[in-house]
Design a protein around this motif. Structure first.
Motif, mmCIF file in Angstrom:
data_model
loop_
_atom_site.group_PDB
_atom_site.id
_atom_site.type_symbol
_atom_site.label_atom_id
_atom_site.label_comp_id
_atom_site.label_asym_id
_atom_site.label_seq_id
_atom_site.Cartn_x
_atom_site.Cartn_y
_atom_site.Cartn_z
ATOM 1 N N ILE A 103 0.834 -1.195 0.000
ATOM 2 C CA ILE A 103 0.000 0.000 0.000
ATOM 3 C C ILE A 103 0.873 1.250 0.000
ATOM 4 O O ILE A 103 0.625 2.200 -0.746
ATOM 5 N N ALA A 158 -7.934 -6.228 -3.692
ATOM 6 C CA ALA A 158 -8.209 -5.420 -2.511
ATOM 7 C C ALA A 158 -7.033 -4.511 -2.207
ATOM 8 O O ALA A 158 -7.186 -3.396 -1.725
ATOM 9 N N LEU A 159 -5.859 -5.005 -2.524
ATOM 10 C CA LEU A 159 -4.645 -4.244 -2.247
ATOM 11 C C LEU A 159 -4.425 -3.154 -3.289
ATOM 12 O O LEU A 159 -4.123 -2.018 -2.970
ATOM 13 N N ASP A 182 -2.903 5.024 6.564
ATOM 14 C CA ASP A 182 -3.343 4.404 7.817
ATOM 15 C C ASP A 182 -4.659 3.666 7.629
ATOM 16 O O ASP A 182 -4.823 2.528 8.076
ATOM 17 N N LEU A 183 -5.576 4.337 6.966
ATOM 18 C CA LEU A 183 -6.889 3.725 6.762
ATOM 19 C C LEU A 183 -6.780 2.381 6.069
ATOM 20 O O LEU A 183 -7.303 1.364 6.535
ATOM 21 N N LEU A 184 -6.061 2.373 4.952
ATOM 22 C CA LEU A 184 -6.013 1.152 4.155
ATOM 23 C C LEU A 184 -5.130 0.088 4.792
ATOM 24 O O LEU A 184 -5.475 -1.094 4.779
ATOM 25 N N ASP A 186 -4.466 -0.363 7.976
ATOM 26 C CA ASP A 186 -5.174 -0.962 9.108
ATOM 27 C C ASP A 186 -6.298 -1.866 8.622
ATOM 28 O O ASP A 186 -6.538 -2.936 9.186
ATOM 29 N N ALA A 187 -6.975 -1.423 7.578
ATOM 30 C CA ALA A 187 -8.061 -2.239 7.052
ATOM 31 C C ALA A 187 -7.519 -3.570 6.533
ATOM 32 O O ALA A 187 -8.121 -4.621 6.750
ATOM 33 N N TRP A 188 -6.397 -3.511 5.866
ATOM 34 C CA TRP A 188 -5.772 -4.731 5.369
ATOM 35 C C TRP A 188 -5.459 -5.687 6.527
ATOM 36 O O TRP A 188 -5.740 -6.872 6.464
ATOM 37 N N THR A 190 -6.838 -5.804 9.486
ATOM 38 C CA THR A 190 -8.108 -6.339 9.984
ATOM 39 C C THR A 190 -8.590 -7.481 9.106
ATOM 40 O O THR A 190 -8.974 -8.556 9.581
ATOM 41 N N LEU A 191 -8.570 -7.210 7.831
ATOM 42 C CA LEU A 191 -9.058 -8.184 6.859
ATOM 43 C C LEU A 191 -8.310 -9.506 7.011
ATOM 44 O O LEU A 191 -8.920 -10.578 7.122
ATOM 45 N N ARG A 194 -8.840 -11.318 10.535
ATOM 46 C CA ARG A 194 -10.136 -11.989 10.682
ATOM 47 C C ARG A 194 -10.268 -13.141 9.703
ATOM 48 O O ARG A 194 -10.919 -14.147 9.990
ATOM 49 N N LEU A 195 -9.672 -12.974 8.569
ATOM 50 C CA LEU A 195 -9.777 -14.005 7.546
ATOM 51 C C LEU A 195 -9.047 -15.281 7.963
ATOM 52 O O LEU A 195 -9.464 -16.390 7.626
ATOM 53 N N THR A 196 -7.971 -15.137 8.705
ATOM 54 C CA THR A 196 -7.122 -16.292 9.008
ATOM 55 C C THR A 196 -7.229 -16.729 10.460
ATOM 56 O O THR A 196 -6.424 -17.517 10.934
ATOM 57 N N ARG A 197 -8.204 -16.176 11.151
ATOM 58 C CA ARG A 197 -8.365 -16.515 12.551
ATOM 59 C C ARG A 197 -8.518 -18.011 12.757
ATOM 60 O O ARG A 197 -9.209 -18.670 11.983
ATOM 61 N N ASN B 147 -12.530 -0.441 11.928
ATOM 62 C CA ASN B 147 -12.182 0.102 10.606
ATOM 63 C C ASN B 147 -13.077 -0.398 9.475
ATOM 64 O O ASN B 147 -12.603 -0.776 8.401
ATOM 65 N N VAL B 151 -12.238 -1.429 5.415
ATOM 66 C CA VAL B 151 -12.522 -2.785 4.946
ATOM 67 C C VAL B 151 -13.538 -2.748 3.803
ATOM 68 O O VAL B 151 -13.399 -3.487 2.819
ATOM 69 N N GLN B 154 -11.859 -1.927 0.634
ATOM 70 C CA GLN B 154 -11.092 -3.036 0.074
ATOM 71 C C GLN B 154 -11.971 -4.154 -0.441
ATOM 72 O O GLN B 154 -11.650 -4.788 -1.452
ATOM 73 N N ALA B 157 -13.102 -3.149 -3.833
ATOM 74 C CA ALA B 157 -12.062 -3.394 -4.825
ATOM 75 C C ALA B 157 -11.935 -4.879 -5.119
ATOM 76 O O ALA B 157 -11.712 -5.280 -6.266
ATOM 77 N N LEU B 195 -14.447 -14.045 7.045
ATOM 78 C CA LEU B 195 -14.260 -12.707 7.604
ATOM 79 C C LEU B 195 -15.255 -12.426 8.722
ATOM 80 O O LEU B 195 -14.956 -11.709 9.682
#
Lengths: 197, 197
Positions: A103, A158-159, A182-184, A186-188, A190-191, A194-197, B147, B151, B154, B157, B195
């Motif tokens: 990013i 998404a990136l 920062d926005l993107l 941090d969003a990445w 988060t994404l 949560r996706l790999t939890r 955020n 998200v 993204q 996108a 997610l």
DNA sequence: CTATGAAGCGGGGTAAAGTCCGTTTATGCT
DNA sequence: AGCATAAACGGACTTTACCCCGCTTCATAG
């Protein structure tokens, strides 16, 4: 004589290409991307228009060439730099670091990257398959899931999508840029978390 | 006389715009997107070139106008059609359905959508804020997370990027199209399910 | 060193996007 | 109906990307 070595590139051609890239970078810095025209570049570099096209094919090709150099340096960091971007860290941490770095890279190169878009051409930025493949491998290692290939495509978008498609504002000052980063970023994170939890 | 009604649009203008759109659609169907030129369109519609530009501003504007009609119909389905795409279902199910429908829409309109891309313009497809906002609201309802705004950008996108940037192959037959649809739609579902787990 | 052939160069030519401005025409008012 | 006015129209003009092909220059073989 076999295909292996179809004759080395001519010295003058190499010299001219580098000169053209240097000139293009100057014009870009001085006047902005859309003042870089093929004729203008040729004239300023004291070369023929045909030469410019021989080297870059299309206008977008110039910007692709400009990106490539930096892109190579970026990929080097990823392949052999220090962790967590480089090898050595946990896959998920690397994935997050990769997104953040990417990013930042795209924000830095936003103008060039966008100018490298071509009306009729598959992909503009770097080799998308490089980003895509990297994401896919890390995802596979860190959090196997069904349809990794498709998810990797979408994470790639998404990136790179936001910076190429939606946030194409040339009138962005340093302050705003930091906010967007920062926005993107941090969003990445988060994404991915949560996706790999 | 206040701003409220700055005089209705002239009847001939409306007629001409519709005629231009119809002609453009014909040319598009007959010869493909990049044979639709401003001069060609003007001539075939028996109108001046200036008129074409008055109505659409740029070449990309024509394709944006063509998209808009279908886009409106699509958004109608989302806002007031049957669930799970329309209201009534669980937010997460709606989100998944939205992605699937959107991917299908973009595959269908892939050529037009790509032609609607403009070198210097923020966003091409529909009003991205519509998709973005919708994703954001559903996400908020179904799976609050930090955020959300970022998200949502993204995920937007992730939905639109692949079809605009990476899979821009005009030489795709119906078979391949179905495969791509399955790949991306399933990937989207995976993405959302994991997610929001 | 010279010949030779291929790669590179140059710049005129074409087509398409986008601009401009004088002319025409619809519309709303009297 | 006649008029005033703003909107819409038309097409010449400019700019720019990209094509083409004859000419030049480099690199290699003899």
């Amino acid at each position: 004589m076999p295909f292996g070595k179809p004759r080395a590139e001519r010295a003058d051609a190499v010299r001219n290409r580098e000169h053209l890239l240097k000139t293009a970078r100057e014009m870009l810095a001085e006047c902005g991307a859309d003042k870089v025209t093929m004729d203008g570049l040729a004239e300023r570099a004291c070369l023929g228009k045909g030469t410019v096209f021989r080297h870059f094919g299309t206008r977008a090709g110039i910007f692709r060439a400009l990106l490539d150099a930096d892109e190579r340096r970026f990929q080097e960091q990823v392949m052999s730099g220090p962790p967590p971007l480089g090898p050595g860290a946990e896959p998920i941490d690397r994935l997050i670091a990769y997104g953040r770095a990417r990013i930042a890279f795209l924000l830095d190169h936003h103008v060039i990257a966008r100018a490298a878009l071509d009306r009729n051409q598959p992909a503009p930025v770097g080799d998308p398959s490089v980003t895509q493949l990297h994401i896919r491998v890390l995802l596979q290692q860190g959090a196997p899931m069904p349809n990794i290939a498709g998810v990797a495509i979408q994470l790639t978008a998404a990136l790179e999508g936001p910076l190429l498609l939606y946030l194409s504002r040339p009138d962005t000052d340093a302050n705003e840029t930091a906010e967007i980063y920062d926005l993107l970023a941090d969003a990445w994170q988060t994404l991915i978390e949560r996706l790999t939890r």
